[in-house]
Design an enzyme around this catalytic site. Structure first.
Site, PDB file in Angstrom:
ATOM      1  NE  ARG A   1      25.942 -10.404   9.700  1.00  0.00           N
ATOM      2  CZ  ARG A   1      25.406 -11.129   8.744  1.00  0.00           C
ATOM      3  NH1 ARG A   1      24.296 -10.703   8.127  1.00  0.00           N
ATOM      4  NH2 ARG A   1      25.947 -12.246   8.345  1.00  0.00           N
TER       5      ARG A   1
ATOM      6  CE1 TYR B   1      26.811 -11.467  17.177  1.00  0.00           C
ATOM      7  CE2 TYR B   1      25.955 -10.391  15.210  1.00  0.00           C
ATOM      8  CZ  TYR B   1      26.813 -11.289  15.807  1.00  0.00           C
ATOM      9  OH  TYR B   1      27.679 -12.009  15.039  1.00  0.00           O
ATOM     10  N   GLY B   2      27.144  -7.722  17.706  1.00  0.00           N
ATOM     11  CA  GLY B   2      28.194  -7.371  16.729  1.00  0.00           C
ATOM     12  C   GLY B   2      27.743  -6.586  15.518  1.00  0.00           C
ATOM     13  N   GLY B   3      27.408  -7.310  14.465  1.00  0.00           N
ATOM     14  CA  GLY B   3      27.116  -6.671  13.186  1.00  0.00           C
ATOM     15  C   GLY B   3      25.944  -5.702  13.242  1.00  0.00           C
TER      16      GLY B   3
ATOM     17  CE  LYS C   1      30.870  -8.040   8.404  1.00  0.00           C
ATOM     18  NZ  LYS C   1      30.583  -9.434   8.568  1.00  0.00           N
TER      19      LYS C   1
ATOM     20  CG  HIS D   1      31.801 -10.175   3.697  1.00  0.00           C
ATOM     21  ND1 HIS D   1      30.881 -11.207   3.787  1.00  0.00           N
ATOM     22  CD2 HIS D   1      32.294 -10.009   4.943  1.00  0.00           C
ATOM     23  CE1 HIS D   1      30.836 -11.642   5.037  1.00  0.00           C
ATOM     24  NE2 HIS D   1      31.673 -10.941   5.758  1.00  0.00           N
TER      25      HIS D   1
ATOM     26  CB  SER E   1      28.905 -14.443   8.103  1.00  0.00           C
ATOM     27  OG  SER E   1      28.751 -13.121   7.664  1.00  0.00           O
TER      28      SER E   1
ATOM     29  CB  CYS F   1      32.322 -19.573   4.886  1.00  0.00           C
ATOM     30  SG  CYS F   1      30.564 -19.898   4.699  1.00  0.00           S
TER      31      CYS F   1
ATOM     32  CB  THR G   1      38.898 -15.709  11.069  1.00  0.00           C
ATOM     33  OG1 THR G   1      37.853 -14.747  11.004  1.00  0.00           O
ATOM     34  CG2 THR G   1      39.898 -15.302  12.135  1.00  0.00           C
TER      35      THR G   1
ATOM     36  CG  ASP H   1      34.522  -9.613   8.246  1.00  0.00           C
ATOM     37  OD1 ASP H   1      34.075 -10.624   7.672  1.00  0.00           O
ATOM     38  OD2 ASP H   1      33.784  -8.752   8.758  1.00  0.00           O
TER      39      ASP H   1
ATOM     40  CB  SER I   1      30.042 -17.849  21.076  1.00  0.00           C
ATOM     41  OG  SER I   1      30.655 -19.046  20.665  1.00  0.00           O
ATOM     42  NE  ARG I   2      30.500 -13.987  15.066  1.00  0.00           N
ATOM     43  CZ  ARG I   2      30.746 -13.874  13.764  1.00  0.00           C
ATOM     44  NH1 ARG I   2      31.885 -13.362  13.343  1.00  0.00           N
ATOM     45  NH2 ARG I   2      29.884 -14.297  12.872  1.00  0.00           N
TER      46      ARG I   2
ATOM     47  NE  ARG J   1      29.823 -23.201   6.106  1.00  0.00           N
ATOM     48  CZ  ARG J   1      30.666 -23.734   6.991  1.00  0.00           C
ATOM     49  NH1 ARG J   1      30.718 -25.040   7.154  1.00  0.00           N
ATOM     50  NH2 ARG J   1      31.435 -22.957   7.714  1.00  0.00           N
TER      51      ARG J   1
ATOM     52  N   GLY K   1      45.028 -25.634   6.983  1.00  0.00           N
ATOM     53  CA  GLY K   1      46.384 -25.361   6.483  1.00  0.00           C
ATOM     54  C   GLY K   1      46.625 -25.949   5.098  1.00  0.00           C
TER      55      GLY K   1
END
Ligand code: SAT
Ligand code: MN
Length: 589
Positions: free
Chosen positions: A67, A195-197, A204, A224, A246, A248, A251, A273, A364-365, A396, A490
């Site tokens: 993005r 690109y994605g977003g 988004k 978000h 994003s 962090c 998923t 997300d 990469s996604r 983070r 976990g």
């Protein structure tokens, strides 16, 4: 009589001048046809169809991999309404500037009309949008990420109630790249990026920026956030929504697999997300997942960090900017096993483990259908949504922020979200690892003034008879050597168990100046390589550090100006007073 949709498609086609207009029905046959065309054009590469059936690799332009926040605009009539948190252009100016680029941009290309539903097909909370794009890659990604095609057209009928998104790859030049939102018209114009977003406008642009604007008008929240349910050995399931910036670990957390030590627990994924949350008739907050797929970060994903997503992405998925092994399987840093002796990197160049560059781009996604995820909750398409009992805000942060603590009440919780900061990641262009304020993980995604957004959160709280409890979490604390203090992944379930205990009033806490902290004895660390000293450090309140943080909060609120509600300033002052007094906080426990 043409429908409002037909009129708009016509108008956009006259303007952008595609050779052809294709209305997407979302069918398998159509998907196969688009895939075939992209394979022929060389914009998709087939992966090993035995190991990865119906999976493909796409390499984006090397200047178009994340993005681009500095090229993203919110174009409201009044500049103040977009707020200091957004880049702003006058709507007329934006249309003139981008219009010049859109004019004739689709010549020689096909315009795909991609109608989609955000949210379960039959939910009253779902919304229709339509994206017009000259990128078949966007069209096939939208089919994974949303309920795209016929179902959306059926829901829309002849109505004009849909979010309009116009997208063109343009010439992919960063100099001619703009992602512009016109919330007052529920309109998005994006040009110059695939690109994605930036390009999957349902994500988004619609589900957060335009939706957050609408949500404020209509009294709900577009956030978000991941949503998960935890089923305890007793059979009780508690739903949690959690905001993280994003890249962090949303998923990974959303589909956590309980470690062997946590017998009888199950985690159910509702979303990973974005969450749309409404106030239910019973005064509780209910969340739906507007999306139908995951657009997840590949590097670091493996069968230890996220076995569920590994079991999801091995079919019907699109990989973007990962590396390719000689077996035609995808590869990224941090995948299972040792790296291949040789591979083709994300830019299509030969790569070996001795190369000084990464095989896969750090951002990469994979795009993969949610329904394939083994932990999808039976409730994930419940039209009513799931009742949320806890909201987590997590960044983070190598230091200061404890592993977990709980707000005293809703207003204090909004303050904890508002003052969240996190180290930047590769999900957006710019420096990585710099701490920046990211209120509610929404800094890049809130479609209006951040001060108004805080006020809206406070208002929603007033309307909730049973507001969720609010927590801060931080899985990313480090020691002086840069080693993580907490194992994460976990094992985060141990923290979530404390959260659930608090929600149901089953576990006591220590009251501190910053909030309710777990008593070290109430966090189960049996079998973990976490010493009692480390646990104490993870749960410590560093008074000097917090007093400094309070100064940063002042700068943050001052930066957002006078629309920041007084309550946020009061919380900051109260925190400072509690820290200085070393006194106990008022209890709402
Ligand atoms: O590119 S997206 O915005 O879809 C992913 C992210 O940055 O969160
Ligand atoms: Mn995200």
């Amino acid at each position: 009589m043409p429908t409002p949709l037909e009129l708009w498609v016509d108008e956009c086609a006259k303007f952008t001048k595609p050779d052809k207009v294709h209305w997407c029905d979302g069918s398998d046959a159509e998907n196969q046809q688009l895939t075939k065309e992209m394979l022929r054009a060389g914009t998709l590469y087939a992966l090993n169809q035995q190991a990865y059936p119906n999976c493909y690799l796409h390499r984006s332009d090397p200047t178009d991999v994340a993005r681009t926040e500095h090229l993203t605009f919110v174009c409201t009539k009044q500049k103040e309404d977009a707020g200091p948190n957004n880049n702003w252009m006058e709507p007329k100016d934006a249309k003139a500037k981008l219009g010049a680029l859109f004019n004739g941009a689709m010549r020689g290309r096909t315009m795909y009309v991609a109608p989609y539903i955000l949210g379960p097909v039959n939910s009253p909370y779902s919304k229709v949008g339509v994206e017009l794009t000259d990128s078949p890659y966007v069209a096939v990604n939208m089919r994974i990420m949303t309920r795209m095609g016929k179902a959306a057209l059926n829901r829309l009928g002849g109505s004009n109630d849909f979010v309009k998104g116009l997208h063109s790859l343009g010439d992919l030049s960063p100099e001619r790249r703009y992602i512009a939102h016109f919330p007052e018209e529920e309109l998005i114009w994006s040009i110059g990026s695939g690109y994605g977003g930036n390009a999957l406008l349902a994500k988004k642009c619609h589900a957060l920026r335009i939706a957050s604007w609408k949500a404020r008008k209509e009294g709900w929240l577009a956030e978000h956030m991941l949503v998960l349910g935890i089923e305890e050995p007793s059979g009780r399931t508690t739903y949690i929504a959690a905001a993280f910036p994003s890249a962090c670990g949303k998923t990974n957390l959303a589909m956590l697999i309980p470690p062997a030590s946590q017998k009888g627990y199950k985690v159910w994924t509702v979303g990973e997300d974005i969450a749309w949350m409404h106030i239910g008739d019973d005064g509780r907050l209910y969340a739906i997942n507007p999306e139908a797929g995951f657009f997840g970060v590949a590097p670091g994903t493996n069968s230890r960090t996220n076995p569920n997503v590994m079991a999801t992405l091995n079919r019907n998925s699109i990989f973007t900017n990962v590396a390719l092994t000689h077996n035609k399987t995808p590869y990224w840093e941090g995948m299972d096993g040792s790296p291949p002796h040789e591979a083709i990197d994300w830019q299509g160049k030969p790569w070996t483990p001795h190369s000084l560059t990464k095989a896969a781009h750090p951002n990469s996604r994979f795009t993969t259908p949610a329904r394939q995820c083994p932990t999808m909750s039976p409730e994930w398409e419940n039209p009513k949504g799931v009742p949320i009992s806890a909201i987590l805000f997590g960044g983070r942060r190598a230091n200061l922020i404890p592993l977990v603590y709980q707000a005293f009440n809703w207003q204090h919780g909004v303050f904890l979200g508002a003052t969240m900061a996190s180290e930047t990641t590769a999900a957006a262009t710019g420096a990585v690892g710099v701490v920046r304020n990211d209120p509610m993980a929404m800094l890049p995604f809130c479609g209006y003034h951040m001060g108004d957004y805080f006020a809206h959160w406070l208002n929603v709280g007033k309307k909730l008879k049973h507001p969720p409890e609010i927590f801060r979490v931080n899985w990313f604390r480090m020691d002086n050597q840069g080693k993580y203090l907490w194992p994460g992944f976990g094992e985060n379930l141990r923290v979530l168990r404390w959260v659930i205990g608090r929600v149901h009033g089953e576990v006591t806490a220590d009251q501190t100046a910053i909030g309710h902290l777990p008593k070290p004895s109430s966090l189960d660390i049996t079998g973990l390589d976490v010493s009692p000293d480390t646990l104490r450090e993870l749960l410590a309140v560093d008074k000097a550090g917090w007093l400094k943080a309070v100064e940063g909060q002042k700068a943050l609120f001052t930066g957002f100006g006078d629309r920041v509600p007084k309550a946020m300033w009061q919380e900051s002052l109260a925190l400072k007073a509690r820290l200085e007094a070393g006194a106990k906080a008022p209890s709402h426990a």
